[in-house]
Design a protein around this motif. Structure first.
Motif, PDB file in Angstrom:
ATOM      1  N   UNK A  85       0.835  -1.210   0.000  1.00  0.00           N
ATOM      2  CA  UNK A  85       0.000   0.000   0.000  1.00  0.00           C
ATOM      3  C   UNK A  85       0.867   1.257   0.000  1.00  0.00           C
ATOM      4  N   UNK A  86       1.934   1.238   0.802  1.00  0.00           N
ATOM      5  CA  UNK A  86       2.851   2.381   0.862  1.00  0.00           C
ATOM      6  C   UNK A  86       3.419   2.715  -0.508  1.00  0.00           C
ATOM      7  N   UNK A  87       3.890   1.689  -1.222  1.00  0.00           N
ATOM      8  CA  UNK A  87       4.515   1.922  -2.518  1.00  0.00           C
ATOM      9  C   UNK A  87       3.478   2.306  -3.582  1.00  0.00           C
ATOM     10  N   UNK A  88       2.283   1.774  -3.471  1.00  0.00           N
ATOM     11  CA  UNK A  88       1.215   2.170  -4.408  1.00  0.00           C
ATOM     12  C   UNK A  88       0.915   3.649  -4.270  1.00  0.00           C
ATOM     13  N   UNK A  89       0.789   4.100  -3.036  1.00  0.00           N
ATOM     14  CA  UNK A  89       0.480   5.511  -2.805  1.00  0.00           C
ATOM     15  C   UNK A  89       1.680   6.384  -3.185  1.00  0.00           C
ATOM     16  N   UNK A  90       2.874   5.947  -2.864  1.00  0.00           N
ATOM     17  CA  UNK A  90       4.070   6.728  -3.213  1.00  0.00           C
ATOM     18  C   UNK A  90       4.218   6.885  -4.717  1.00  0.00           C
ATOM     19  N   UNK A  91       3.839   5.853  -5.469  1.00  0.00           N
ATOM     20  CA  UNK A  91       3.963   5.901  -6.930  1.00  0.00           C
ATOM     21  C   UNK A  91       3.014   6.918  -7.557  1.00  0.00           C
TER      22      UNK A  91
END
Length: 92
Positions: A85-91
């Motif tokens: 979830x963190x990387x999805x939002x960061x992207x």
């Protein structure tokens, strides 16, 4: 290009999908009907049986939904899911 991320994920998960074109430049995404399914009037939007009768907008939300609902491309443990979830939002 945000819609390509969703299509790529669908292919990677082996899920069937159908693409519907929206003429963004002609204002198709600025109609009340489209705004009802995409509050910000943006593409992509996905309809998925797992959502019932609803639709889901915003790339990161769609990617997280697909990964969690269809059990692919996401770790089984809570820490791993949080990192996804963190990387999805960061992207975004």
């Amino acid at each position: 290009t945000k819609d390509m991320r969703v299509q790529w994920s669908l292919v990677e998960m082996g899920l069937p999908y159908r693409v519907q074109g929206w003429d963004y430049a002609a204002g198709a995404c600025d109609t009340p009907a489209f705004r009802a399914i995409s509050p910000f009037g943006q593409i992509p939007v996905i309809e998925d049986d797992a959502l019932g009768q609803g639709a889901l907008a915003e790339t990161a939300a769609i990617l997280i939904h697909l990964a969690e609902t269809h059990g692919r491309l996401t770790p089984a443990d809570a820490a791993g899911r949080a990192e996804v979830r963190q990387w999805c939002v960061a992207a975004m």
